[in-house]
Design a protein around this motif. Structure first.
Motif, PDB file in Angstrom:
ATOM      1  N   VAL A  37       0.843  -1.201   0.000  1.00 35.01           N
ATOM      2  CA  VAL A  37       0.000   0.000   0.000  1.00 35.01           C
ATOM      3  C   VAL A  37       0.874   1.245   0.000  1.00 35.01           C
ATOM      4  O   VAL A  37       0.600   2.210  -0.721  1.00 35.01           O
ATOM      5  N   MET A  38       1.943   1.227   0.775  1.00 32.12           N
ATOM      6  CA  MET A  38       2.859   2.368   0.786  1.00 32.12           C
ATOM      7  C   MET A  38       3.436   2.610  -0.608  1.00 32.12           C
ATOM      8  O   MET A  38       3.476   3.746  -1.078  1.00 32.12           O
ATOM      9  N   ALA A  39       3.856   1.560  -1.282  1.00 32.44           N
ATOM     10  CA  ALA A  39       4.395   1.688  -2.642  1.00 32.44           C
ATOM     11  C   ALA A  39       3.336   2.266  -3.581  1.00 32.44           C
ATOM     12  O   ALA A  39       3.623   3.146  -4.400  1.00 32.44           O
ATOM     13  N   PHE A  40       2.110   1.798  -3.464  1.00 39.26           N
ATOM     14  CA  PHE A  40       1.010   2.300  -4.286  1.00 39.26           C
ATOM     15  C   PHE A  40       0.819   3.795  -4.054  1.00 39.26           C
ATOM     16  O   PHE A  40       0.713   4.577  -5.004  1.00 39.26           O
ATOM     17  N   GLY A  57      14.639   5.186  11.996  1.00 37.25           N
ATOM     18  CA  GLY A  57      15.953   5.566  11.507  1.00 37.25           C
ATOM     19  C   GLY A  57      16.366   4.845  10.234  1.00 37.25           C
ATOM     20  O   GLY A  57      17.264   5.300   9.525  1.00 37.25           O
ATOM     21  N   ARG A  58      15.723   3.754   9.921  1.00 40.56           N
ATOM     22  CA  ARG A  58      15.995   3.029   8.672  1.00 40.56           C
ATOM     23  C   ARG A  58      15.104   3.617   7.584  1.00 40.56           C
ATOM     24  O   ARG A  58      14.386   4.590   7.810  1.00 40.56           O
ATOM     25  N   THR A  59      15.110   3.000   6.422  1.00 39.01           N
ATOM     26  CA  THR A  59      14.225   3.459   5.352  1.00 39.01           C
ATOM     27  C   THR A  59      13.355   2.309   4.863  1.00 39.01           C
ATOM     28  O   THR A  59      13.745   1.143   4.903  1.00 39.01           O
ATOM     29  N   ILE A  60      12.175   2.686   4.418  1.00 38.04           N
ATOM     30  CA  ILE A  60      11.275   1.781   3.704  1.00 38.04           C
ATOM     31  C   ILE A  60      10.908   2.508   2.427  1.00 38.04           C
ATOM     32  O   ILE A  60      10.438   3.654   2.471  1.00 38.04           O
ATOM     33  N   LEU A  61      11.186   1.882   1.299  1.00 38.21           N
ATOM     34  CA  LEU A  61      10.911   2.488  -0.011  1.00 38.21           C
ATOM     35  C   LEU A  61      11.523   3.899  -0.091  1.00 38.21           C
ATOM     36  O   LEU A  61      10.898   4.843  -0.552  1.00 38.21           O
ATOM     37  N   ASP A  62      12.737   4.018   0.407  1.00 38.68           N
ATOM     38  CA  ASP A  62      13.514   5.265   0.397  1.00 38.68           C
ATOM     39  C   ASP A  62      12.932   6.372   1.277  1.00 38.68           C
ATOM     40  O   ASP A  62      13.326   7.529   1.162  1.00 38.68           O
ATOM     41  N   GLN A  63      12.001   6.037   2.154  1.00 39.51           N
ATOM     42  CA  GLN A  63      11.407   7.008   3.082  1.00 39.51           C
ATOM     43  C   GLN A  63      11.904   6.675   4.485  1.00 39.51           C
ATOM     44  O   GLN A  63      11.840   5.523   4.911  1.00 39.51           O
TER      45      GLN A  63
END
Length: 142
Positions: A37-40, A57-63
């Motif tokens: 859903v985040m990618a969408f 502090g990490r990233t998910i899908l560059d966020q």
């Protein structure tokens, strides 16, 4: 509001007026619904901020992931909830404590607590529960 059925215009207005979304319970695992859903939402042009204390502090899908909503340093239009329904009341309390609460809270599929929704609505926040923006967006906006 009756949370069994939402008028199409209600959902479409939220999706059209929203620019920035915090996803509570965002996962770095591509097989998880929150990740998809985040990618969408990113593909549709939304600014998305993942919220997950285990990945802060990490990233998910560059966020960049933040631990909690209070750690977000910009206004958020909508909070999209990927947590168990029993977590919704405490999350609504957290949202109401923000200096600039969002315009909408969106509970994902199976995320529903009518009392928590009533609390948020009494504070002027639109609430959607047991729905997915990645399903409603194509249906209502294209």
């Amino acid at each position: 509001m009756n949370h069994d059925v939402y008028p199409d215009h209600y959902l479409a207005d939220i999706l059209r007026e929203t620019r920035t979304i915090a996803i509570v319970g965002a996962s770095p695992k591509p097989e998880r619904p929150s990740h998809r859903v985040m990618a969408f939402l990113l593909r549709k042009g939304y600014r998305v901020i993942p919220v997950n204390p285990g990945h802060a502090g990490r990233t998910i899908l560059d966020q960049t992931v933040v631990a909690r909503l209070a750690d977000i340093d910009e206004p958020v239009d909508m909070v999209d909830v990927f947590r168990a329904a029993h977590a919704l009341p405490a999350l609504v309390d957290e949202i109401l404590a923000l200096p600039n609460p969002p315009k909408a809270i969106w509970g994902q599929l199976s995320v529903r607590d009518d009392k928590a929704a009533a609390t948020a609505e009494a504070a002027g926040i639109n609430v959607v529960m047991d729905r997915c923006p990645a399903i409603e967006y194509p249906r209502l906006i294209g």
